[in-house]
Design a protein around this motif. Structure first.
Motif, PDB file in Angstrom:
ATOM      1  N   PHE A  82     143.943 139.969  46.494  1.00  0.00           N
ATOM      2  CA  PHE A  82     144.815 138.843  46.797  1.00  0.00           C
ATOM      3  C   PHE A  82     145.588 139.025  48.096  1.00  0.00           C
ATOM      4  N   ALA A  83     145.457 140.187  48.712  1.00  0.00           N
ATOM      5  CA  ALA A  83     145.989 140.357  50.062  1.00  0.00           C
ATOM      6  C   ALA A  83     145.130 139.630  51.089  1.00  0.00           C
ATOM      7  N   ARG A  84     143.912 139.265  50.711  1.00  0.00           N
ATOM      8  CA  ARG A  84     143.017 138.538  51.610  1.00  0.00           C
ATOM      9  C   ARG A  84     143.467 137.079  51.714  1.00  0.00           C
ATOM     10  N   ASP A  85     143.361 136.525  52.919  1.00  0.00           N
ATOM     11  CA  ASP A  85     143.772 135.134  53.128  1.00  0.00           C
ATOM     12  C   ASP A  85     142.808 134.438  54.077  1.00  0.00           C
ATOM     13  N   PRO A  86     141.656 133.973  53.551  1.00  0.00           N
ATOM     14  CA  PRO A  86     140.713 133.256  54.404  1.00  0.00           C
ATOM     15  C   PRO A  86     141.239 131.887  54.816  1.00  0.00           C
ATOM     16  N   ALA A  87     142.328 131.457  54.178  1.00  0.00           N
ATOM     17  CA  ALA A  87     142.891 130.136  54.471  1.00  0.00           C
ATOM     18  C   ALA A  87     144.211 130.273  55.212  1.00  0.00           C
ATOM     19  N   ALA A  88     144.253 131.202  56.172  1.00  0.00           N
ATOM     20  CA  ALA A  88     145.515 131.462  56.872  1.00  0.00           C
ATOM     21  C   ALA A  88     146.053 130.223  57.569  1.00  0.00           C
ATOM     22  N   ASP A  89     145.166 129.321  57.937  1.00  0.00           N
ATOM     23  CA  ASP A  89     145.595 128.098  58.584  1.00  0.00           C
ATOM     24  C   ASP A  89     145.535 126.898  57.639  1.00  0.00           C
ATOM     25  N   ASP A 116     154.932 139.352  46.875  1.00  0.00           N
ATOM     26  CA  ASP A 116     155.325 139.932  48.155  1.00  0.00           C
ATOM     27  C   ASP A 116     154.178 139.958  49.166  1.00  0.00           C
ATOM     28  N   LEU A 117     152.936 139.793  48.694  1.00  0.00           N
ATOM     29  CA  LEU A 117     151.808 139.750  49.625  1.00  0.00           C
ATOM     30  C   LEU A 117     151.938 138.570  50.583  1.00  0.00           C
ATOM     31  N   GLY A 118     152.550 137.486  50.125  1.00  0.00           N
ATOM     32  CA  GLY A 118     152.752 136.323  50.970  1.00  0.00           C
ATOM     33  C   GLY A 118     151.508 135.506  51.227  1.00  0.00           C
ATOM     34  N   THR A 119     150.443 135.767  50.519  1.00  0.00           N
ATOM     35  CA  THR A 119     149.205 135.006  50.671  1.00  0.00           C
ATOM     36  C   THR A 119     149.175 133.891  49.637  1.00  0.00           C
ATOM     37  N   PRO A 120     148.334 132.870  49.843  1.00  0.00           N
ATOM     38  CA  PRO A 120     148.215 131.831  48.820  1.00  0.00           C
ATOM     39  C   PRO A 120     147.823 132.400  47.453  1.00  0.00           C
ATOM     40  N   ALA A 121     146.847 133.312  47.429  1.00  0.00           N
ATOM     41  CA  ALA A 121     146.402 133.863  46.146  1.00  0.00           C
ATOM     42  C   ALA A 121     147.482 134.710  45.498  1.00  0.00           C
ATOM     43  N   GLY A 122     148.147 135.550  46.293  1.00  0.00           N
ATOM     44  CA  GLY A 122     149.197 136.389  45.727  1.00  0.00           C
ATOM     45  C   GLY A 122     150.341 135.564  45.173  1.00  0.00           C
ATOM     46  N   THR A 123     150.749 134.536  45.929  1.00  0.00           N
ATOM     47  CA  THR A 123     151.839 133.674  45.488  1.00  0.00           C
ATOM     48  C   THR A 123     151.480 132.930  44.206  1.00  0.00           C
ATOM     49  N   ALA A 124     150.274 132.357  44.171  1.00  0.00           N
ATOM     50  CA  ALA A 124     149.855 131.599  42.998  1.00  0.00           C
ATOM     51  C   ALA A 124     149.663 132.506  41.792  1.00  0.00           C
ATOM     52  N   ALA A 125     149.036 133.675  42.000  1.00  0.00           N
ATOM     53  CA  ALA A 125     148.813 134.588  40.884  1.00  0.00           C
ATOM     54  C   ALA A 125     150.132 135.017  40.268  1.00  0.00           C
ATOM     55  N   ALA A 126     151.128 135.299  41.094  1.00  0.00           N
ATOM     56  CA  ALA A 126     152.440 135.682  40.566  1.00  0.00           C
ATOM     57  C   ALA A 126     153.029 134.556  39.728  1.00  0.00           C
ATOM     58  N   ARG A 127     152.878 133.318  40.181  1.00  0.00           N
ATOM     59  CA  ARG A 127     153.396 132.174  39.435  1.00  0.00           C
ATOM     60  C   ARG A 127     152.647 132.015  38.102  1.00  0.00           C
ATOM     61  N   PHE A 128     151.319 132.090  38.153  1.00  0.00           N
ATOM     62  CA  PHE A 128     150.527 131.877  36.937  1.00  0.00           C
ATOM     63  C   PHE A 128     150.785 132.979  35.908  1.00  0.00           C
ATOM     64  N   ILE A 129     150.778 134.223  36.373  1.00  0.00           N
ATOM     65  CA  ILE A 129     150.968 135.342  35.445  1.00  0.00           C
ATOM     66  C   ILE A 129     152.401 135.349  34.925  1.00  0.00           C
ATOM     67  N   GLY A 130     153.348 134.951  35.777  1.00  0.00           N
ATOM     68  CA  GLY A 130     154.733 134.847  35.309  1.00  0.00           C
ATOM     69  C   GLY A 130     154.867 133.856  34.166  1.00  0.00           C
ATOM     70  N   ARG A 131     154.144 132.739  34.249  1.00  0.00           N
ATOM     71  CA  ARG A 131     154.178 131.780  33.147  1.00  0.00           C
ATOM     72  C   ARG A 131     153.630 132.412  31.875  1.00  0.00           C
ATOM     73  N   ARG A 132     152.575 133.194  32.026  1.00  0.00           N
ATOM     74  CA  ARG A 132     151.989 133.848  30.854  1.00  0.00           C
ATOM     75  C   ARG A 132     152.989 134.825  30.230  1.00  0.00           C
ATOM     76  N   TRP A 166     143.512 125.635  47.301  1.00  0.00           N
ATOM     77  CA  TRP A 166     144.714 126.388  47.653  1.00  0.00           C
ATOM     78  C   TRP A 166     144.393 127.680  48.403  1.00  0.00           C
ATOM     79  N   ILE A 167     143.289 128.354  48.027  1.00  0.00           N
ATOM     80  CA  ILE A 167     142.954 129.631  48.681  1.00  0.00           C
ATOM     81  C   ILE A 167     141.948 129.458  49.814  1.00  0.00           C
ATOM     82  N   GLY A 168     141.646 128.212  50.189  1.00  0.00           N
ATOM     83  CA  GLY A 168     140.753 127.987  51.312  1.00  0.00           C
ATOM     84  C   GLY A 168     139.288 128.159  51.008  1.00  0.00           C
TER      85      GLY A 168
END
Length: 329
Positions: free
Chosen positions: A313-320, A213-229, A55-57
């Protein structure tokens, strides 16, 4: 190059956040991820780990399957602190991101760890954040491999805190004999990050919103995972709209040691008590005659942890890379 690290995980939600942090931080050279039975069964642990890296490239990071059971016991003891996939399960069986495209590497985690530690020309850092079955088995094969490790950073145990029983934290309780082996192995430095510290580094819903709000794969996923917690902790024991994300405290410590406050103390594991099996006995007495064997974290800086998560998590090595957002979970 960054600090050379091998993560050993039982990937549920907090492991997933820790993997993303280690894989994306420029100060960490993530050599591999090894898996172990724990938060979820081994097959789910493997699947979840591969999903996260894809997911994060970072699909090139090798993943190796480890032990499906404790080193001595036939399986986990009978107690469980949540029902799988229930509202108070902070993990769920499968992480809500797309299925993995990559696969695990040939050979097992223990074989990989032994071969890598024997071959390394500079000490590596081990970060086991699940039950310690893999690491203990490596030490049983070759106790001298402690010399190839500059530091072991363990997420586990508790002094004033517990979760799976009244006395024990899950990772140590799940394989107490393995924890005993690791704590008594004589590593040059062993840092123990127990519940006492991780419960001081709660991540709030507001922080999750900033990550999303970062809009990156890591930021989006982390928000989802931590929200579940946060939802799960709210169902079981309200934490005021926040929850601990235990394992990422360990990976954050690798690059910012000040995220935790430690004391060098003697620590032992109870492997026999009917009410206290899996308890980490931390000797905090000023007149203790025990030999300190662990740097035990008793406090953590929640603000620093959230800042680090947001920056990394603002980093996005998998932008494509992945085009779809995480599915419903």
């Amino acid at each position: 190059m960054g600090r050379k690290v091998i993560l050993d995980v039982d990937t549920g939600t907090d492991d997933a956040v820790a993997i993303m942090f280690a894989a994306l931080h420029p100060g960490i050279d993530l050599l591999a991820v090894t898996t172990v039975n724990g938060n979820v069964p081994l097959e789910n642990t493997m699947d979840n780990t591969l999903r996260v890296l894809d997911w994060i490239g970072r699909s090139e990071v090798p993943v190796f399957a480890g032990l499906p059971r404790p080193i001595v016991r036939a399986g986990f003891p009978s107690a469980r602190h949540f029902e799988r996939d229930s509202d108070d399960d902070p993990h769920g069986s499968t992480l809500p991101i797309p299925p993995a495209r990559s696969t695990s590497r040939a050979g097992g985690a223990v074989e990989f760890l032994v071969e890598t530690l024997r071959a390394t020309t500079q000490p590596l850092t081990l970060v086991p954040v699940g039950p310690l079955s893999n690491i203990a088995t490596v030490l049983a094969i070759d106790p001298s491999l402690t010399e190839a490790v500059d530091e072991v950073v363990v997420m586990g145990g508790g002094h004033a805190e517990a979760n799976v029983t009244a006395s024990a934290e899950f990772n140590v309780w799940a394989d107490p004999e393995a924890a005993h082996v690791v704590l008594t192995a004589g590593f040059r430095r062993l840092t123990l990050v127990p519940l006492d510290a991780t419960h001081r580094a709660l991540v709030t819903r507001a922080a999750c919103a900033r990550l999303a709000d970062l809009g990156t794969p890591a930021g989006t996923a982390a928000a989802r995972f931590i929200g579940r917690r946060i939802d799960a902790y709210g169902a079981a024991a309200p934490c005021g709209g926040a929850a601990p994300v235990h394992d990422v405290v360990c990976t954050a410590y690798l690059v910012e040691p000040d995220v935790v406050t430690t004391r060098h103390l003697p620590v032992a594991v109870d492997t026999a008590g009917p009410l206290t099996v899996g308890r980490t006995v931390v000797d905090t007495r000023p007149d203790s005659r025990g030999t300190p064997n662990a740097h035990v974290a008793f406090d953590a800086d929640a603000g620093l942890l959230v800042r680090l998560l947001t920056e990394v998590f603002a980093r996005d090595p998998a932008a494509d890379g992945p085009a779809s957002a995480p599915g419903p979970g």
